[in-house]
Scaffold this active site. Structure first.
Site, mmCIF file in Angstrom:
data_model
loop_
_atom_site.group_PDB
_atom_site.id
_atom_site.type_symbol
_atom_site.label_atom_id
_atom_site.label_comp_id
_atom_site.label_asym_id
_atom_site.label_seq_id
_atom_site.Cartn_x
_atom_site.Cartn_y
_atom_site.Cartn_z
ATOM 1 N N HIS A 1 3.576 -9.639 -0.375
ATOM 2 C CA HIS A 1 2.669 -9.325 0.735
ATOM 3 C C HIS A 1 1.955 -10.578 1.184
ATOM 4 O O HIS A 1 1.534 -11.393 0.373
ATOM 5 C CB HIS A 1 1.667 -8.236 0.355
ATOM 6 C CG HIS A 1 0.950 -8.476 -0.937
ATOM 7 N ND1 HIS A 1 1.530 -8.221 -2.165
ATOM 8 C CD2 HIS A 1 -0.294 -8.934 -1.204
ATOM 9 C CE1 HIS A 1 0.669 -8.532 -3.122
ATOM 10 N NE2 HIS A 1 -0.454 -8.980 -2.567
ATOM 11 N N LEU A 2 1.812 -10.674 2.485
ATOM 12 C CA LEU A 2 1.091 -11.785 3.101
ATOM 13 C C LEU A 2 -0.281 -11.259 3.524
ATOM 14 O O LEU A 2 -0.369 -10.333 4.332
ATOM 15 C CB LEU A 2 1.880 -12.272 4.330
ATOM 16 C CG LEU A 2 1.267 -13.392 5.156
ATOM 17 C CD1 LEU A 2 1.159 -14.689 4.349
ATOM 18 C CD2 LEU A 2 2.110 -13.635 6.422
ATOM 19 N N HIS A 3 -1.335 -11.841 2.930
ATOM 20 C CA HIS A 3 -2.691 -11.507 3.373
ATOM 21 C C HIS A 3 -2.977 -12.304 4.644
ATOM 22 O O HIS A 3 -2.711 -13.508 4.693
ATOM 23 C CB HIS A 3 -3.728 -11.968 2.341
ATOM 24 C CG HIS A 3 -3.664 -11.311 1.002
ATOM 25 N ND1 HIS A 3 -4.537 -10.332 0.615
ATOM 26 C CD2 HIS A 3 -2.848 -11.528 -0.061
ATOM 27 C CE1 HIS A 3 -4.269 -9.964 -0.635
ATOM 28 N NE2 HIS A 3 -3.248 -10.680 -1.072
ATOM 29 N N ASP B 1 -5.954 -3.951 4.423
ATOM 30 C CA ASP B 1 -6.206 -3.984 2.981
ATOM 31 C C ASP B 1 -7.308 -2.969 2.642
ATOM 32 O O ASP B 1 -8.302 -2.851 3.362
ATOM 33 C CB ASP B 1 -6.627 -5.398 2.553
ATOM 34 C CG ASP B 1 -6.554 -5.589 1.059
ATOM 35 O OD1 ASP B 1 -5.691 -6.346 0.596
ATOM 36 O OD2 ASP B 1 -7.375 -4.966 0.322
ATOM 37 N N ILE B 2 -7.130 -2.272 1.536
ATOM 38 C CA ILE B 2 -8.076 -1.221 1.151
ATOM 39 C C ILE B 2 -9.412 -1.813 0.694
ATOM 40 O O ILE B 2 -10.443 -1.149 0.789
ATOM 41 C CB ILE B 2 -7.429 -0.316 0.073
ATOM 42 C CG1 ILE B 2 -8.036 1.068 0.067
ATOM 43 C CG2 ILE B 2 -7.478 -0.930 -1.312
ATOM 44 C CD1 ILE B 2 -7.214 2.100 -0.695
ATOM 45 N N ASN C 1 -0.207 -14.616 -2.881
ATOM 46 C CA ASN C 1 -0.381 -14.844 -4.313
ATOM 47 C C ASN C 1 0.930 -14.525 -5.024
ATOM 48 O O ASN C 1 1.556 -13.508 -4.726
ATOM 49 C CB ASN C 1 -1.500 -13.948 -4.847
ATOM 50 C CG ASN C 1 -2.838 -14.237 -4.182
ATOM 51 O OD1 ASN C 1 -3.165 -15.390 -3.925
ATOM 52 N ND2 ASN C 1 -3.596 -13.195 -3.887
ATOM 53 N N GLN D 1 -1.419 -12.536 -8.572
ATOM 54 C CA GLN D 1 -0.817 -11.459 -7.788
ATOM 55 C C GLN D 1 -1.054 -10.147 -8.528
ATOM 56 O O GLN D 1 -0.735 -10.038 -9.715
ATOM 57 C CB GLN D 1 0.688 -11.706 -7.633
ATOM 58 C CG GLN D 1 1.383 -10.639 -6.786
ATOM 59 C CD GLN D 1 2.888 -10.859 -6.698
ATOM 60 O OE1 GLN D 1 3.429 -11.817 -7.265
ATOM 61 N NE2 GLN D 1 3.557 -9.971 -5.991
HETATM 62 P P1 5GP Z 1 -2.752 -9.480 -4.521
HETATM 63 O O1 5GP Z 1 -3.867 -9.786 -5.476
HETATM 64 O O2 5GP Z 1 -1.593 -8.816 -5.215
HETATM 65 O O3 5GP Z 1 -2.343 -10.662 -3.696
HETATM 66 O O4 5GP Z 1 -3.359 -8.477 -3.474
HETATM 67 C C1 5GP Z 1 -3.144 -7.104 -3.492
HETATM 68 C C2 5GP Z 1 -3.987 -6.516 -2.391
HETATM 69 O O5 5GP Z 1 -3.567 -5.190 -2.160
HETATM 70 C C3 5GP Z 1 -5.488 -6.455 -2.719
HETATM 71 O O6 5GP Z 1 -6.216 -7.182 -1.726
HETATM 72 C C4 5GP Z 1 -5.806 -4.956 -2.711
HETATM 73 O O7 5GP Z 1 -7.073 -4.659 -2.158
HETATM 74 C C5 5GP Z 1 -4.681 -4.379 -1.872
HETATM 75 N N1 5GP Z 1 -4.297 -3.029 -2.230
HETATM 76 C C6 5GP Z 1 -4.013 -2.568 -3.480
HETATM 77 N N2 5GP Z 1 -3.677 -1.267 -3.430
HETATM 78 C C7 5GP Z 1 -3.754 -0.890 -2.137
HETATM 79 C C8 5GP Z 1 -3.494 0.345 -1.451
HETATM 80 O O8 5GP Z 1 -3.152 1.370 -2.047
HETATM 81 N N3 5GP Z 1 -3.667 0.344 -0.113
HETATM 82 C C9 5GP Z 1 -4.051 -0.761 0.579
HETATM 83 N N4 5GP Z 1 -4.188 -0.641 1.896
HETATM 84 N N5 5GP Z 1 -4.283 -1.949 -0.025
HETATM 85 C C10 5GP Z 1 -4.134 -2.009 -1.369
#
Ligand code: 5GP
Ligand code: ZN
Length: 115
Positions: A102-104, A33-34, A89, A96
């Site tokens: 995506h699975l964290h 994750d970034i 999420n 989300q």
């Molecule tokens: P969500 O809130 O949708 O469950 O989580 C999205 C996740 O994707 C966040 O933790 C965010 O930091 C990560 N993310 C968003 N854009 C990028 C990207 O371009 N590269 C990477 N590696 N992670 C990303």
């Protein structure tokens, strides 16, 4: 739709946006994750564009199962030995942000930034 040209995670799958990959096979991809919440924070995604779990069903059983089932191996390889969290999420109330399933998977020594 197998890929969405506007989807950031489809772009990562296609190699159009760089990511720190930790695992890849014909069905799924895992990368860091970034903005990590924890010392180790990876995202495991299907290569197939599924916008959210709202759009998933039994036809995705093997794909979703693989995302979960590969996670112990990846966390072992990343040196996580004391447990971790799986988070997914879904939709607006699920907070989300990226509309591609995506699975964290988060682990490593506490304290963490969040979670
Ligand atoms: P969500 O809130 O949708 O469950 O989580 C999205 C996740 O994707 C966040 O933790 C965010 O930091 C990560 N993310 C968003 N854009 C990028 C990207 O371009 N590269 C990477 N590696 N992670 C990303
Ligand atoms: Zn996508």
């Amino acid at each position: 739709m197998s890929a969405d040209p506007h989807c950031i995670f489809c772009k990562i799958v296609a190699g159009q946006i760089p990511a720190k990959k930790v695992y890849e096979d014909e069905d799924i991809l895992a990368f860091h994750d970034i903005h990590p919440w924890a010392p180790v924070h990876i995202l495991i995604i299907p290569k197939l564009h599924i916008a959210s779990m709202v759009d998933a069903g039994l036809q995705h059983q093997a794909l979703l199962g693989k995302m979960m089932a590969v996670s112990p191996q990846l966390m072992r390889e990343l040196g996580v030995t004391n447990g971790y969290r799986h988070v997914m999420n879904t939709g607006a109330d699920g907070r989300q942000e990226v509309p591609h399933v995506h699975l964290h998977v988060m682990g490593g020594p506490r304290p963490w930034l969040k979670g």
